[in-house]
Design a protein around this motif. Sequence first.
Motif, PDB file in Angstrom:
ATOM      1  N   HIS A   1      44.175  32.069  44.128  1.00 52.96           N
ATOM      2  CA  HIS A   1      45.375  31.795  43.373  1.00 52.96           C
ATOM      3  C   HIS A   1      45.693  32.748  42.476  1.00 52.96           C
ATOM      4  CE1 HIS A   1      46.621  28.006  45.579  1.00 52.96           C
ATOM      5  NE2 HIS A   1      45.479  27.694  45.475  1.00 52.96           N
ATOM      6  N   LEU A   2      44.664  33.274  41.708  1.00 53.42           N
ATOM      7  CA  LEU A   2      44.900  33.864  40.502  1.00 53.42           C
ATOM      8  C   LEU A   2      45.040  35.249  41.049  1.00 53.42           C
ATOM      9  CD1 LEU A   2      42.053  32.625  37.953  1.00 53.42           C
ATOM     10  CD2 LEU A   2      44.669  32.184  37.888  1.00 53.42           C
TER      11      LEU A   2
ATOM     12  N   ALA B   1      53.225  26.617  44.554  1.00 53.34           N
ATOM     13  CA  ALA B   1      52.133  27.375  44.401  1.00 53.34           C
ATOM     14  C   ALA B   1      51.218  26.579  43.622  1.00 53.34           C
ATOM     15  CB  ALA B   1      52.483  28.782  43.984  1.00 53.34           C
ATOM     16  N   GLY B   2      49.891  27.039  43.817  1.00 50.66           N
ATOM     17  CA  GLY B   2      48.665  26.395  42.830  1.00 50.66           C
ATOM     18  C   GLY B   2      47.610  25.726  43.692  1.00 50.66           C
TER      19      GLY B   2
ATOM     20  N   TRP C   1      48.018  34.811  55.083  1.00 56.88           N
ATOM     21  CA  TRP C   1      48.990  33.826  54.983  1.00 56.88           C
ATOM     22  C   TRP C   1      48.827  33.247  53.563  1.00 56.88           C
ATOM     23  CZ3 TRP C   1      48.208  30.590  60.285  1.00 56.88           C
ATOM     24  CH2 TRP C   1      49.120  31.191  61.287  1.00 56.88           C
ATOM     25  N   PHE C   2      47.499  32.932  53.052  1.00 57.89           N
ATOM     26  CA  PHE C   2      47.286  32.497  51.846  1.00 57.89           C
ATOM     27  C   PHE C   2      48.055  33.599  50.777  1.00 57.89           C
ATOM     28  CE2 PHE C   2      44.760  30.081  49.019  1.00 57.89           C
ATOM     29  CZ  PHE C   2      44.879  30.506  47.948  1.00 57.89           C
ATOM     30  N   ALA C   3      47.816  34.970  50.772  1.00 59.94           N
ATOM     31  CA  ALA C   3      48.493  35.877  49.951  1.00 59.94           C
ATOM     32  C   ALA C   3      50.025  35.911  49.928  1.00 59.94           C
ATOM     33  CB  ALA C   3      47.818  37.106  50.071  1.00 59.94           C
ATOM     34  N   LEU C   4      50.520  35.940  51.382  1.00 55.03           N
ATOM     35  CA  LEU C   4      52.028  35.829  51.444  1.00 55.03           C
ATOM     36  C   LEU C   4      52.736  34.789  51.539  1.00 55.03           C
ATOM     37  CD1 LEU C   4      51.883  38.757  53.853  1.00 55.03           C
ATOM     38  CD2 LEU C   4      51.685  39.007  51.497  1.00 55.03           C
TER      39      LEU C   4
END
Length: 953
Positions: free
Chosen positions: A336-337, A347-348, A286-289
């Motif tokens: 995030h990076l 995002a961020g 979920w974080f990545a996408l």
Amino acid sequence: MAETRSTCPYCGVGCGVLIQSEGNRITGVRGDPDHPANFGRLCSKGSTLHLTATERVLRDERLLRPMLRPQRGGALQPLGWEGASALLADRIDAVLRDKGPQAIAFYLSGQLLTEDYAVFNKLARALVQTNNIDTNSRLCMSSAVAGYKQSLGADAPPACYEDLAHAGCLFIAGANSAWAHPVLFRRIEDARAANPRQKIVVVDPRRTETADEADLHLQLQPGTDVALFHAMLHVMVWEGWLDERFIAEHTGGFAALKSLVAAWTPREAARVCGLKAEQIEQAARWFALGGEGADVRAGGDETTPAARAPTLSLYCQGLNQSTSGTAKNSALINLHLATGQIGKPGAGPLSLTGQPNAMGGREAGGMATLLPGHRDPTDAAHRAEVAAIWGVDALPEQPGLSAVPMFEAAARGEIELLWIACTNPAQSLPDQALVRAALARCPFVVVQEAFARTETTGYADLLLPAATWGEKDGTVTNSERRISRVRAAVPAPGEARGDWQIAAEVARRLEAKLRPGAPSLFDYAGTEAVWNEHRQTTVGRDLDIGGLSWTVLDQRGPQQWPMAAGWSSGRVRLYQDGRFPTPDGRARFIAAPYKPVAEATNAQHPFALNTGRLRDQWHGMSRSGSVPALFAHAPQPALQLHPQDMARRGLREGELAELKSKRGSLVLPVAADTRVAPLQAFVPMHWGSQFVGGTDAKGQSRAGINGLMHGKSCPQSLQPELKHAAINIAPAVLPWRLNAAAWLPAERLAEVRETLIALMPDFAYASCVPVPARAGAEPERIGLQFSAAHATAPDAALVARIEAALGLDRGAMLLRYADARRGHKRTVRLRGEGEAARVDALLLAGPSEAAAWLLRWWAEALPIAEHARALLLPDPQPPGGMTTQRARQVCNCLDISEPQIRSALASIDGNPAERLALLQTQLQCGTQCGSCKPELKRLVGSVPAATPQEIEA
């Protein structure tokens, strides 16, 4: 009635307020509908701000004139401003001549305005020539500062509040925003309602009200966040969810990090964190996408960077207050990076600031490790730049002391003069025994404060009365880099003055001694002049506000930085071009290894103690504690413990437990809470010795919750680990109990409370808290409840002093029972006659079985009618079949209790959303500030609707 635009002085959300006033009196407050942080919303604390400025508070709670304590332990004596300023300047001059600048220290606050910070910083560094200036922001945000700087190049949160509505995934780590930042949480609720696809992941050792809203709650072991984040990155690498192009073009150091996280498989992290591997994998996806990812056409790949929805992370003290605080922050930023989730809408990373102007203090360089304009005091070029702006030859090179080392140095006798402004270290710092020893040893302690009765004012040699909210003029900066004006609606009471004006007056007197004949460094025409000098320190820096003016703030309202010369507005989001304020323009991956908490649990101290915030209180409660209505939701200090642990320790609900760490002890009533994990414990951070205390068997003072916490700190940020300590918990063997309470005229509350607080050290356990009157009660009468426990019955004279303080030693309508031999006593004062008779005051000493129902009768002003005789009976069961428990308040705005809500829900059918809407329509709870909405949702989920047959019955 006049209305003045200003800003709320509580948390870092930075809500705009409209202060209503008549003449010199603040009469009300409402949210500013035009302020972009809150659009008119306020939480339970913000909506009661006017109650911190009532006639009673101004008269009884505020510090109104300078006061001098001629000798330690002696009484304070009034002193005019002329004498106070001259005395302080003389003392600083004497210390400089005798011991040098390193013997002087300044300890400030994230509640000061930016202009206050600027003048104090200039006084310390340019005039006194010491870097010993730090603030309580060290306890709050310094790990976020260090994380931003080492990962992104500058202390600049890149995201903003608007991003809540754009995010496909909200990743909330170590933050209970439902209670700590309620107005921001309303925006999260709005975003979820507008986008049902949005996913929320919450990382927290407790199941908080914020976790209740989550699609995935990662209830990890305390301090294991770095292991979790490394494992999530491991999954992202394995699954191919990285943004390889972003990594290659805009970052550096990924190879070392990739090597480090290779060992952090989901299975290994699950073992360390106490989670399931599947949970870690889900969180990583979920974080990545960005949750479920953006909508893609048939045959498309939702895992490509272009197809992803944005992810916004929110985090607070769960990450910051740790010996690995900087590593936790950077490990989260790594995610995030690695996925390119930065520099675009939604995002961020967005750190949630704990105080109203911790951000402004960082901008002004108001910490030992900072200079104005996000400069570094160890950099000679940076020192020279600031010295030129300030008009001095040079700034000091020797590193300054941060918060904990500052008080350690004072305890060693190395600090001769300590100037404390707008903060309460004798409550808020860890290892209170050391802090109080430091204050006692320091030869001259100055406390500049708005409120007269904090834990720290008792150590002051010189007290300086400061103006506060509603009386000051200046600026603050919130969590999204937005600068807002603070305006005075009324004059400060008594002889109180603005903080920067106090510092500037002392500075002018001091520079006449140190720089005779030289132009003054502190000859400011007003607040705008101070701000203009602060603005100059930002020009050319990452936070450049050279294009912002006082006029623009006044005419166009709050603005975000940076806003350089020639810009028409501030920058909403940072790093959208992929350029970072580092030497090569690239962000940095930080390969920090996982390290456990500094103080591991063991057989002697098997429980992990966690601290956090209450919904309706704030920090040390010097301001919020002046409003009795804010005690209704959490009426007394308590320890929250899992029922399994209570059973193992032989504890029952409401019984007293003794908490022991290596530094001190505390006794608290225990409350069962399944939301706390086994072998963990939770106590709110607010409870200091103004509200709970006592003396242990060795004669050591019980100095509130922070008497248990250690001062070990993060090596990069120097922020102490206030979120974790190893403790033991056992039943408190204190068979003699005292419970007393009275409704008092408002003008007597402070006097009686001060008398009772002075008696708290005479007991092993004591608590003294105000109690709000229920709706419909007599106006201008406030309740006060005093509880105590001891191993044996104390001297009868001590009980008599408590009785006298509460007015139970005289007058009519008194009912008495006493057994001097056994130390038993009961006194009840009635008010009214016949059907109107109520319990007005009471004291029970000795057996405590009847205390619960008698205190309920008192607190809820229940009619005693034919039960008057029962008031003196020892029977633990109340007469007439009534319950013993007082009704717990849920909605502060409308004083609606949990029993009322449960009763209403029993007859409301439908799905959860429909039941909540009908409940709010029926009782109106949660329709004002909305702070109680998370709890209302929980009750909707736990209270089944009655069947039609039950309703008819």
